[in-house]
Design a protein around this motif. Sequence first.
Motif, mmCIF file in Angstrom:
data_model
loop_
_atom_site.group_PDB
_atom_site.id
_atom_site.type_symbol
_atom_site.label_atom_id
_atom_site.label_comp_id
_atom_site.label_asym_id
_atom_site.label_seq_id
_atom_site.Cartn_x
_atom_site.Cartn_y
_atom_site.Cartn_z
ATOM 1 N N HIS A 1 -2.241 -11.096 -1.130
ATOM 2 C CA HIS A 1 -0.937 -10.859 -1.762
ATOM 3 C C HIS A 1 -0.648 -9.364 -1.865
ATOM 4 N N ARG A 2 -1.649 -8.576 -2.287
ATOM 5 C CA ARG A 2 -1.442 -7.131 -2.424
ATOM 6 C C ARG A 2 -1.302 -6.463 -1.048
ATOM 7 N N VAL A 3 -2.070 -6.944 -0.057
ATOM 8 C CA VAL A 3 -1.944 -6.394 1.294
ATOM 9 C C VAL A 3 -0.548 -6.671 1.840
ATOM 10 N N ALA A 4 -0.068 -7.900 1.625
ATOM 11 C CA ALA A 4 1.269 -8.260 2.111
ATOM 12 C C ALA A 4 2.336 -7.379 1.472
ATOM 13 N N GLU A 5 2.209 -7.136 0.163
ATOM 14 C CA GLU A 5 3.173 -6.277 -0.533
ATOM 15 C C GLU A 5 3.117 -4.844 -0.003
ATOM 16 N N HIS A 6 1.899 -4.332 0.152
ATOM 17 C CA HIS A 6 1.726 -2.926 0.525
ATOM 18 C C HIS A 6 2.172 -2.653 1.956
ATOM 19 N N LEU A 7 1.894 -3.595 2.858
ATOM 20 C CA LEU A 7 2.240 -3.395 4.267
ATOM 21 C C LEU A 7 3.592 -3.999 4.632
ATOM 22 N N ASP A 8 4.193 -4.712 3.671
ATOM 23 C CA ASP A 8 5.473 -5.378 3.902
ATOM 24 C C ASP A 8 5.361 -6.354 5.075
ATOM 25 N N VAL A 9 4.348 -7.233 4.980
ATOM 26 C CA VAL A 9 4.142 -8.260 5.998
ATOM 27 C C VAL A 9 4.026 -9.617 5.307
ATOM 28 N N GLN A 10 3.997 -10.686 6.092
ATOM 29 C CA GLN A 10 3.855 -12.015 5.533
ATOM 30 C C GLN A 10 2.428 -12.239 5.042
ATOM 31 N N GLU B 1 -4.740 3.266 7.990
ATOM 32 C CA GLU B 1 -4.562 4.341 7.016
ATOM 33 C C GLU B 1 -3.836 3.834 5.767
ATOM 34 N N ARG B 2 -2.823 2.990 5.962
ATOM 35 C CA ARG B 2 -2.109 2.440 4.804
ATOM 36 C C ARG B 2 -3.019 1.515 3.995
ATOM 37 N N LEU B 3 -3.888 0.780 4.686
ATOM 38 C CA LEU B 3 -4.854 -0.060 3.971
ATOM 39 C C LEU B 3 -5.822 0.804 3.175
ATOM 40 N N ARG B 4 -6.202 1.940 3.751
ATOM 41 C CA ARG B 4 -7.112 2.850 3.052
ATOM 42 C C ARG B 4 -6.487 3.327 1.739
ATOM 43 N N GLU B 5 -5.179 3.593 1.751
ATOM 44 C CA GLU B 5 -4.477 3.995 0.523
ATOM 45 C C GLU B 5 -4.541 2.892 -0.533
ATOM 46 N N LEU B 6 -4.324 1.647 -0.088
ATOM 47 C CA LEU B 6 -4.353 0.522 -1.025
ATOM 48 C C LEU B 6 -5.749 0.332 -1.605
ATOM 49 N N VAL B 7 -6.768 0.417 -0.743
ATOM 50 C CA VAL B 7 -8.145 0.245 -1.208
ATOM 51 C C VAL B 7 -8.512 1.321 -2.220
ATOM 52 N N ALA B 8 -8.102 2.563 -1.965
ATOM 53 C CA ALA B 8 -8.401 3.661 -2.894
ATOM 54 C C ALA B 8 -7.721 3.452 -4.235
ATOM 55 N N GLY C 1 -1.088 -22.552 -8.253
ATOM 56 C CA GLY C 1 -1.914 -22.807 -7.085
ATOM 57 C C GLY C 1 -3.283 -22.168 -7.213
ATOM 58 N N ARG C 2 -4.076 -22.307 -6.146
ATOM 59 C CA ARG C 2 -5.427 -21.758 -6.178
ATOM 60 C C ARG C 2 -5.393 -20.243 -6.246
ATOM 61 N N PRO C 3 -6.245 -19.652 -7.077
ATOM 62 C CA PRO C 3 -6.287 -18.189 -7.144
ATOM 63 C C PRO C 3 -6.661 -17.598 -5.792
ATOM 64 N N PRO C 4 -6.046 -16.475 -5.408
ATOM 65 C CA PRO C 4 -6.354 -15.865 -4.109
ATOM 66 C C PRO C 4 -7.752 -15.233 -4.100
ATOM 67 N N ILE C 5 -8.306 -15.112 -2.898
ATOM 68 C CA ILE C 5 -9.632 -14.511 -2.734
ATOM 69 C C ILE C 5 -9.520 -12.994 -2.910
ATOM 70 N N VAL C 6 -10.466 -12.421 -3.644
ATOM 71 C CA VAL C 6 -10.533 -10.985 -3.844
ATOM 72 C C VAL C 6 -11.563 -10.399 -2.868
ATOM 73 N N TYR C 7 -11.175 -9.344 -2.157
ATOM 74 C CA TYR C 7 -12.074 -8.694 -1.206
ATOM 75 C C TYR C 7 -12.429 -7.286 -1.680
ATOM 76 N N ARG C 8 -13.711 -6.950 -1.540
ATOM 77 C CA ARG C 8 -14.152 -5.580 -1.710
ATOM 78 C C ARG C 8 -14.165 -4.954 -0.308
ATOM 79 N N VAL C 9 -13.359 -3.929 -0.089
ATOM 80 C CA VAL C 9 -13.198 -3.352 1.242
ATOM 81 C C VAL C 9 -13.755 -1.939 1.252
ATOM 82 N N ARG C 10 -14.519 -1.628 2.293
ATOM 83 C CA ARG C 10 -15.097 -0.280 2.441
ATOM 84 C C ARG C 10 -14.514 0.341 3.705
ATOM 85 N N LEU C 11 -13.592 1.291 3.535
ATOM 86 C CA LEU C 11 -12.980 1.952 4.699
ATOM 87 C C LEU C 11 -13.322 3.437 4.699
#
Length: 411
Positions: A363-372, A346-353, A401-411
């Motif tokens: 990087h954004r997932v780690a920030e949003h979920l407060d994980v490594q 559900e928290r990932l769904r908020e970030l994707v929206a 460093g290398r740019p992070p991979i961008v994901y298109r997520v459908r939840l």
Amino acid sequence: MALTVGVIGPEDLVDKVVAVGGETAAARLLALPYRHEDETPDAVAGARSRVDALLFTGVVPHTLAAGAGLVDRPAMYVPYSGATLLRALVELLRLGHDVSRISIDTLSRAEVTETLTEAKLPTEHVRVLPYRPGLTSQDLVDFHLAAHQRHGTTVALTCLGSAYHQLEHRLPAVRLAPSRHSIRATLRALVLATTGAHSGDAQVALGIVDLPAADEELAADLAVLGGSLAGLPDGSRLAVTTRGALEKATEQFTRLPFLDGLAARHGSAHVGFGLGRTAAEAEALARRAVNRARSVGPVAGVVCMKDDIDIVIAHDSGDVPGPAAAPAEATGLLARRVGLNPQTLERLRELVAAEEESGITAHRVAEHLDVQQRTARRILKRLERAGVAVPTGSRQEGRTGRPPIVYRVRL
């Protein structure tokens, strides 16, 4: 057997990468130079049958090859880092140039500002054009000329050879080149990624098929895996194949093509696949998978990997669809499929929206979920294997460093 890495870029940079990379003996490097970056697709297409991986001398040829749909194997590009810029600035100062009024292309604005600030150089009169797909050599030339005419910049720093050749006769210009450290680091990472991909395809995949009765058609059903079938003491059947064959047959672990047939013939069917580096590891994971499948419902398939990654493959009964599942129910089903907590989903769904247009990164997932970051990357990989996340490119987020991979997520 040593890997073969094709090096794509302008001739002088390809020669540098081959010379520096050859010192590591990590792989056999095949030079694939071009005269103009527009020739990138031809250079890549002509060599794909001879190389295991692709190393581009910069982001521009990598983007052109990816845009042409030619990056079908492990590929990376050598980044132009802040260290590259700093080295050029030191040389300009040595030659007596004013580095407080410069124009720079391709590098990110944040990286340029950080490098200049650390060097205690002013930034207010520095013009930056970060690279984005679609920018041409002429766009870079026009940017530098406009910065010179309108804002009084004194030196143009470009990462593109074709732009440099147009600029060098019109104003002081410097062509940036990747550092030896960046070349070695990127090559090592590419070799590791390629070796990992190859060994991943060859991983042992063992499947346990638990049915309420014998099934003479099972061997024919499992032929799609290209493996063998054996009996187990408890009456269940053991399928032996490889990860690569299993991924292909299941469309990246999103469906089991024979599960519907088993359900139709037996009413209940549980299939569990384990992926491991050894047969013992794969069998232990397969037993965990089939036990998980039994807990899901009368018909289910599960794929288990190391790091506690369980992918639940739901059974499509083919019935006439009824009312849509309630949001909580739908979230629970997807959570079981990807092996995540429903609250996390559900928290990932908020970030994707919130970031639907730009996509999300680890990087954004780690920030949003407060994980490594490592945990965030693992979460995105689970979503990718479940077919709800697709990598669409990379994006520099203001860090080196290398740019992070961008994901298109459908939840």
